[in-house]
Design a protein around this motif. Structure first.
Motif, PDB file in Angstrom:
ATOM      1  N   GLN A 191       0.817  -1.209   0.000  1.00 47.97           N
ATOM      2  CA  GLN A 191       0.000   0.000   0.000  1.00 47.97           C
ATOM      3  C   GLN A 191       0.855   1.266   0.000  1.00 47.97           C
ATOM      4  OE1 GLN A 191      -2.461  -0.438   3.432  1.00 47.97           O
ATOM      5  NE2 GLN A 191      -3.828  -1.918   2.465  1.00 47.97           N
ATOM      6  N   THR A 192       1.894   1.296   0.816  1.00 44.96           N
ATOM      7  CA  THR A 192       2.748   2.489   0.852  1.00 44.96           C
ATOM      8  C   THR A 192       3.526   2.647  -0.448  1.00 44.96           C
ATOM      9  OG1 THR A 192       4.485   1.222   1.974  1.00 44.96           O
ATOM     10  CG2 THR A 192       2.985   2.495   3.357  1.00 44.96           C
ATOM     11  N   GLU A 193       3.931   1.547  -1.045  1.00 50.78           N
ATOM     12  CA  GLU A 193       4.631   1.621  -2.326  1.00 50.78           C
ATOM     13  C   GLU A 193       3.708   2.167  -3.411  1.00 50.78           C
ATOM     14  OE1 GLU A 193       7.086  -1.334  -5.366  1.00 50.78           O
ATOM     15  OE2 GLU A 193       6.027  -2.159  -3.654  1.00 50.78           O
ATOM     16  N   GLU A 194       2.446   1.723  -3.428  1.00 51.72           N
ATOM     17  CA  GLU A 194       1.484   2.224  -4.407  1.00 51.72           C
ATOM     18  C   GLU A 194       1.181   3.703  -4.187  1.00 51.72           C
ATOM     19  OE1 GLU A 194       0.008   0.829  -7.195  1.00 51.72           O
ATOM     20  OE2 GLU A 194       1.603  -0.636  -6.839  1.00 51.72           O
ATOM     21  N   GLN A 195       1.044   4.126  -2.936  1.00 49.69           N
ATOM     22  CA  GLN A 195       0.801   5.537  -2.652  1.00 49.69           C
ATOM     23  C   GLN A 195       1.976   6.399  -3.105  1.00 49.69           C
ATOM     24  OE1 GLN A 195      -0.013   5.677   1.531  1.00 49.69           O
ATOM     25  NE2 GLN A 195      -2.125   4.953   1.309  1.00 49.69           N
ATOM     26  N   VAL A 222      -5.886 -12.233 -13.419  1.00 44.78           N
ATOM     27  CA  VAL A 222      -4.650 -12.165 -14.194  1.00 44.78           C
ATOM     28  C   VAL A 222      -4.391 -10.752 -14.700  1.00 44.78           C
ATOM     29  CG1 VAL A 222      -3.476 -13.037 -16.255  1.00 44.78           C
ATOM     30  CG2 VAL A 222      -4.839 -14.576 -14.864  1.00 44.78           C
ATOM     31  N   GLY A 223      -5.427 -10.081 -15.173  1.00 44.51           N
ATOM     32  CA  GLY A 223      -5.252  -8.714 -15.686  1.00 44.51           C
ATOM     33  C   GLY A 223      -4.769  -7.760 -14.614  1.00 44.51           C
ATOM     34  N   LEU A 224      -5.347  -7.858 -13.415  1.00 37.93           N
ATOM     35  CA  LEU A 224      -4.935  -6.994 -12.314  1.00 37.93           C
ATOM     36  C   LEU A 224      -3.505  -7.300 -11.884  1.00 37.93           C
ATOM     37  CD1 LEU A 224      -5.847  -4.806 -10.330  1.00 37.93           C
ATOM     38  CD2 LEU A 224      -6.628  -6.640  -8.819  1.00 37.93           C
ATOM     39  N   ASP A 225      -3.149  -8.581 -11.810  1.00 34.95           N
ATOM     40  CA  ASP A 225      -1.781  -8.950 -11.450  1.00 34.95           C
ATOM     41  C   ASP A 225      -0.783  -8.455 -12.484  1.00 34.95           C
ATOM     42  OD1 ASP A 225      -2.573 -10.162  -9.134  1.00 34.95           O
ATOM     43  OD2 ASP A 225      -2.546 -12.201  -9.948  1.00 34.95           O
ATOM     44  N   THR A 226      -1.147  -8.504 -13.760  1.00 36.18           N
ATOM     45  CA  THR A 226      -0.258  -8.015 -14.816  1.00 36.18           C
ATOM     46  C   THR A 226      -0.093  -6.501 -14.728  1.00 36.18           C
ATOM     47  OG1 THR A 226      -0.988  -9.818 -16.250  1.00 36.18           O
ATOM     48  CG2 THR A 226       0.124  -7.974 -17.307  1.00 36.18           C
ATOM     49  N   MET A 227      -1.187  -5.787 -14.469  1.00 37.10           N
ATOM     50  CA  MET A 227      -1.113  -4.334 -14.369  1.00 37.10           C
ATOM     51  C   MET A 227      -0.259  -3.892 -13.186  1.00 37.10           C
ATOM     52  SD  MET A 227      -4.172  -1.682 -13.758  1.00 37.10           S
ATOM     53  CE  MET A 227      -3.783  -0.067 -13.143  1.00 37.10           C
ATOM     54  N   LEU A 228      -0.368  -4.604 -12.062  1.00 34.12           N
ATOM     55  CA  LEU A 228       0.383  -4.241 -10.863  1.00 34.12           C
ATOM     56  C   LEU A 228       1.793  -4.811 -10.842  1.00 34.12           C
ATOM     57  CD1 LEU A 228      -2.431  -4.661  -8.204  1.00 34.12           C
ATOM     58  CD2 LEU A 228      -1.610  -2.564  -9.257  1.00 34.12           C
ATOM     59  N   GLY A 229       2.143  -5.635 -11.812  1.00 36.05           N
ATOM     60  CA  GLY A 229       3.487  -6.196 -11.871  1.00 36.05           C
ATOM     61  C   GLY A 229       3.701  -7.383 -10.949  1.00 36.05           C
ATOM     62  N   ARG A 230       2.616  -7.958 -10.440  1.00 38.39           N
ATOM     63  CA  ARG A 230       2.745  -9.095  -9.531  1.00 38.39           C
ATOM     64  C   ARG A 230       2.913 -10.414 -10.270  1.00 38.39           C
ATOM     65  NH1 ARG A 230      -2.133  -8.292  -5.384  1.00 38.39           N
ATOM     66  NH2 ARG A 230      -3.078  -7.295  -7.164  1.00 38.39           N
TER      67      ARG A 230
END
Length: 142
Positions: free
Chosen positions: A59-63, A102-110
């Motif tokens: 969360q802090t990294e995303e902020q 999968v789409g969300l994981d790809t967008m976030l780089g996970r």
């Protein structure tokens, strides 16, 4: 014998914020046969400090990234990324079936990193799945 439908009870938890902790309140009886034993004390207890730090790190990294993108490219980019994230998080399967997002994981780089859950603790494989009809009846309040 008359045919009567057995109504299943929905379990609804309300959370009250007390001193920064969340305290669950059970509004309906717990079905031990279907869901196993439950301890409200376990829900209130603090997790290990390292686990809390690891969960807060994302969360802090995303902020931090959103603030950086906002100062570099303008406020439209963090808004657009949040909109895309919320759209990709909406897609899911029926209740009871695991959704991979999968789409969300790809967008976030996970999708490019291997974390603890990938090789040690896959909850979808370890937990016994309830029948899909029971899950849908609970969700619809039948």
């Amino acid at each position: 014998m008359g045919e009567g439908k057995n109504k299943q009870v929905l379990h609804i938890f309300f959370f009250a914020n007390m001193d920064g902790k969340q305290l669950p309140f059970l509004s309906t009886p717990h079905d031990t046969f279907r869901e196993g034993f439950r301890s409200l004390q376990h829900d209130v207890m603090d997790k290990h400090p390292v686990e809390t730090m690891q969960k807060m790190h994302f969360q802090t990294e995303e902020q931090t990234k959103m603030k950086m993108y906002g100062s570099l490219y303008g406020t439209h980019l963090p808004l657009r990324l949040n909109m895309e994230r919320s759209i990709l998080a909406q897609f899911g399967r029926l209740p009871g079936l695991p959704s991979s997002h999968v789409g969300l994981d790809t967008m976030l780089g996970r999708d490019e990193e291997i974390v603890f859950e990938d090789y040690l603790n896959d909850s979808a494989l370890t937990q016994a799945q309830k029948p899909l009809h029971d899950i849908m009846e609970n969700k619809l309040g039948m």
